[in-house]
Design a protein around this motif. Structure first.
Motif, PDB file in Angstrom:
ATOM      1  N   MET A 186       0.913  -1.114  -0.046  1.00 11.20           N
ATOM      2  CA  MET A 186       0.007  -0.242   0.047  1.00 11.20           C
ATOM      3  C   MET A 186       0.824   1.156   0.071  1.00 11.20           C
ATOM      4  O   MET A 186       2.036   1.458   0.617  1.00 11.20           O
ATOM      5  N   LYS A 187       0.615   2.396  -0.711  1.00 10.45           N
ATOM      6  CA  LYS A 187       1.083   3.612  -0.916  1.00 10.45           C
ATOM      7  C   LYS A 187       0.611   4.561   0.255  1.00 10.45           C
ATOM      8  O   LYS A 187      -0.580   4.382   0.524  1.00 10.45           O
ATOM      9  N   ILE A 188       1.554   5.199   0.569  1.00  8.19           N
ATOM     10  CA  ILE A 188       1.346   6.562   1.336  1.00  8.19           C
ATOM     11  C   ILE A 188       0.107   7.268   0.701  1.00  8.19           C
ATOM     12  O   ILE A 188      -0.709   7.729   1.471  1.00  8.19           O
ATOM     13  N   SER A 189       0.000   7.559  -0.225  1.00  6.97           N
ATOM     14  CA  SER A 189      -0.999   8.162  -1.174  1.00  6.97           C
ATOM     15  C   SER A 189      -2.382   7.806  -0.729  1.00  6.97           C
ATOM     16  O   SER A 189      -3.416   8.615  -0.713  1.00  6.97           O
ATOM     17  N   ASP A 190      -2.361   6.263  -0.394  1.00  5.78           N
ATOM     18  CA  ASP A 190      -3.820   5.815  -0.078  1.00  5.78           C
ATOM     19  C   ASP A 190      -4.173   6.241   1.127  1.00  5.78           C
ATOM     20  O   ASP A 190      -5.495   6.166   1.467  1.00  5.78           O
ATOM     21  N   LEU A 191      -3.225   6.582   2.199  1.00  4.70           N
ATOM     22  CA  LEU A 191      -3.835   6.874   3.293  1.00  4.70           C
ATOM     23  C   LEU A 191      -3.665   8.750   3.844  1.00  4.70           C
ATOM     24  O   LEU A 191      -4.199   8.985   4.830  1.00  4.70           O
ATOM     25  N   MET A 192      -3.026   9.316   3.033  1.00  6.74           N
ATOM     26  CA  MET A 192      -2.550  10.598   3.639  1.00  6.74           C
ATOM     27  C   MET A 192      -4.037  11.625   3.287  1.00  6.74           C
ATOM     28  O   MET A 192      -4.893  10.998   2.680  1.00  6.74           O
ATOM     29  N   ILE A 193      -3.967  12.467   4.191  1.00  8.03           N
ATOM     30  CA  ILE A 193      -4.589  13.464   3.962  1.00  8.03           C
ATOM     31  C   ILE A 193      -4.398  14.551   3.092  1.00  8.03           C
ATOM     32  O   ILE A 193      -3.197  15.183   3.237  1.00  8.03           O
ATOM     33  N   SER A 194      -5.150  14.881   2.297  1.00  6.25           N
ATOM     34  CA  SER A 194      -4.946  15.988   0.976  1.00  6.25           C
ATOM     35  C   SER A 194      -6.074  16.878   0.657  1.00  6.25           C
ATOM     36  O   SER A 194      -7.078  16.362   0.650  1.00  6.25           O
ATOM     37  N   TYR A 247       5.955   3.745   8.395  1.00  4.38           N
ATOM     38  CA  TYR A 247       6.466   3.341   9.723  1.00  4.38           C
ATOM     39  C   TYR A 247       7.723   3.397  10.200  1.00  4.38           C
ATOM     40  O   TYR A 247       8.140   3.932  11.241  1.00  4.38           O
ATOM     41  N   ARG A 248       8.760   3.310   9.467  1.00  5.57           N
ATOM     42  CA  ARG A 248      10.138   3.441   9.767  1.00  5.57           C
ATOM     43  C   ARG A 248      10.565   4.862  10.094  1.00  5.57           C
ATOM     44  O   ARG A 248      11.181   5.194  11.000  1.00  5.57           O
ATOM     45  N   ALA A 249       9.968   5.672   9.250  1.00  3.51           N
ATOM     46  CA  ALA A 249      10.174   7.207   9.434  1.00  3.51           C
ATOM     47  C   ALA A 249       9.405   7.690  10.817  1.00  3.51           C
ATOM     48  O   ALA A 249      10.185   8.427  11.469  1.00  3.51           O
ATOM     49  N   GLY A 302       0.657  16.371   0.893  1.00  3.14           N
ATOM     50  CA  GLY A 302      -0.524  15.988   1.973  1.00  3.14           C
ATOM     51  C   GLY A 302       0.233  15.794   3.191  1.00  3.14           C
ATOM     52  O   GLY A 302       1.382  16.269   3.443  1.00  3.14           O
ATOM     53  N   VAL A 303      -0.385  15.259   4.013  1.00  3.41           N
ATOM     54  CA  VAL A 303       0.358  14.849   5.353  1.00  3.41           C
ATOM     55  C   VAL A 303      -0.114  13.301   5.801  1.00  3.41           C
ATOM     56  O   VAL A 303      -1.411  13.098   5.471  1.00  3.41           O
ATOM     57  N   LEU A 304       0.578  12.601   6.596  1.00  2.00           N
ATOM     58  CA  LEU A 304       0.311  11.523   7.235  1.00  2.00           C
ATOM     59  C   LEU A 304       0.502  11.311   8.716  1.00  2.00           C
ATOM     60  O   LEU A 304       1.593  11.865   8.869  1.00  2.00           O
ATOM     61  N   THR A 305      -0.436  10.918   9.304  1.00  2.00           N
ATOM     62  CA  THR A 305      -0.344  11.048  10.831  1.00  2.00           C
ATOM     63  C   THR A 305      -0.177   9.838  11.438  1.00  2.00           C
ATOM     64  O   THR A 305      -0.644   8.665  10.733  1.00  2.00           O
ATOM     65  N   ILE A 306       0.313   9.602  12.650  1.00  2.00           N
ATOM     66  CA  ILE A 306       0.210   8.342  13.270  1.00  2.00           C
ATOM     67  C   ILE A 306      -1.349   7.721  13.426  1.00  2.00           C
ATOM     68  O   ILE A 306      -1.697   6.311  13.236  1.00  2.00           O
ATOM     69  N   ASP A 307      -2.236   8.728  13.434  1.00  2.00           N
ATOM     70  CA  ASP A 307      -3.749   8.186  13.632  1.00  2.00           C
ATOM     71  C   ASP A 307      -4.155   7.533  12.335  1.00  2.00           C
ATOM     72  O   ASP A 307      -5.060   6.764  12.393  1.00  2.00           O
ATOM     73  N   ASP A 308      -3.591   7.861  11.187  1.00  2.00           N
ATOM     74  CA  ASP A 308      -3.863   7.499   9.829  1.00  2.00           C
ATOM     75  C   ASP A 308      -3.614   6.184   9.751  1.00  2.00           C
ATOM     76  O   ASP A 308      -4.435   5.115   9.271  1.00  2.00           O
ATOM     77  N   LEU A 309      -2.462   5.926  10.325  1.00  2.00           N
ATOM     78  CA  LEU A 309      -1.964   4.518  10.301  1.00  2.00           C
ATOM     79  C   LEU A 309      -2.735   3.599  11.265  1.00  2.00           C
ATOM     80  O   LEU A 309      -3.111   2.552  10.907  1.00  2.00           O
ATOM     81  N   PHE A 310      -3.159   4.039  12.544  1.00  2.00           N
ATOM     82  CA  PHE A 310      -4.099   3.465  13.505  1.00  2.00           C
ATOM     83  C   PHE A 310      -5.402   3.047  12.693  1.00  2.00           C
ATOM     84  O   PHE A 310      -5.900   2.099  12.737  1.00  2.00           O
ATOM     85  N   PHE A 314      -8.244  -5.230  11.022  1.00  2.00           N
ATOM     86  CA  PHE A 314      -8.705  -5.943  12.092  1.00  2.00           C
ATOM     87  C   PHE A 314     -10.056  -6.230  11.989  1.00  2.00           C
ATOM     88  O   PHE A 314     -10.691  -7.165  12.068  1.00  2.00           O
ATOM     89  N   ALA A 315     -10.670  -5.122  11.755  1.00  2.00           N
ATOM     90  CA  ALA A 315     -12.180  -5.368  11.437  1.00  2.00           C
ATOM     91  C   ALA A 315     -12.565  -6.157  10.351  1.00  2.00           C
ATOM     92  O   ALA A 315     -13.354  -7.145  10.316  1.00  2.00           O
ATOM     93  N   ASP A 316     -11.855  -6.213   9.176  1.00  2.00           N
ATOM     94  CA  ASP A 316     -12.115  -6.909   7.992  1.00  2.00           C
ATOM     95  C   ASP A 316     -11.847  -8.240   8.296  1.00  2.00           C
ATOM     96  O   ASP A 316     -12.640  -9.291   7.746  1.00  2.00           O
ATOM     97  N   LEU A 317     -10.796  -8.706   9.168  1.00  2.00           N
ATOM     98  CA  LEU A 317     -10.785  -9.936   9.499  1.00  2.00           C
ATOM     99  C   LEU A 317     -11.451 -10.548  10.413  1.00  2.00           C
ATOM    100  O   LEU A 317     -12.043 -11.775  10.588  1.00  2.00           O
ATOM    101  N   LEU A 318     -11.981  -9.413  11.323  1.00  2.00           N
ATOM    102  CA  LEU A 318     -12.891 -10.346  12.424  1.00  2.00           C
ATOM    103  C   LEU A 318     -14.238 -10.367  11.830  1.00  2.00           C
ATOM    104  O   LEU A 318     -15.136 -11.265  12.491  1.00  2.00           O
TER     105      LEU A 318
END
Length: 152
Positions: free
Chosen positions: A1-9, A89-91, A110-118, A125-129
């Motif tokens: 998955m790319k950062i562009s899929d999760l970032m806020i823009s 994650y590494r950054a 854009g910007v990516l936050t830890i909350d976006d990763l959470f 997890f919900a998809d697996l549950l």
């Protein structure tokens, strides 16, 4: 998955010459804890709500005349829009920051936050549950055998 899929823009930005008060108002207005400082689409720095409190309010600087450029953190850690989420994650681990500006070459996108990763992790997890809980509901509960207790 790319950062562009999760970032806020687009990211919430202010100009370097904006007043600290204007930046704080923008943070409040957009319900964010930081603003990216940009000029002509190029990232110049980051200003957080903590920066405002510690670097301006606590020492008593005039927030109407003190500029964002005077308080912002320069040379922020960034990630590229084409990077994988693993790179983010590494950054985050290496830098200890909670927000990463996302750039495309030199242009801020854009910007990516830890909350976006959470949120992404929780969604996975919900998809697996879903299938696990559905199969649990369809199968009868396991019968427990009664085991006599031994008293000494």
């Amino acid at each position: 998955m790319k950062i562009s899929d999760l970032m806020i823009s687009p990211p919430v930005t202010v100009a370097p010459q904006a007043s600290v008060r204007a930046a704080a108002f923008r943070m409040d207005e957009q319900s964010v804890g930081s603003v990216l400082v940009a000029e002509d689409g190029t990232l110049r720095g980051v200003l957080t709500d903590r920066d405002v409190v510690v670097r301006a309010v606590a020492p008593g600087l005039p927030t109407d005349t003190t500029t964002v450029a005077e308080l912002m953190s320069t040379h922020p850690v960034t990630v590229d829009v084409t990077d994988s989420v693993d790179a983010a994650y590494r950054a985050f681990r290496r830098s200890g920051v909670r927000r990463l500006p996302v750039v495309d070459g030199r242009r801020l996108v854009g910007v990516l936050t830890i909350d976006d990763l959470f949120l992404d992790v929780f969604q996975r997890f919900a998809d697996l549950l879903g299938p696990v809980s559905w199969s649990t509901l369809q199968e009868p509960p396991a019968r427990q055998q009664h085991r006599p207790t031994v008293q000494s």
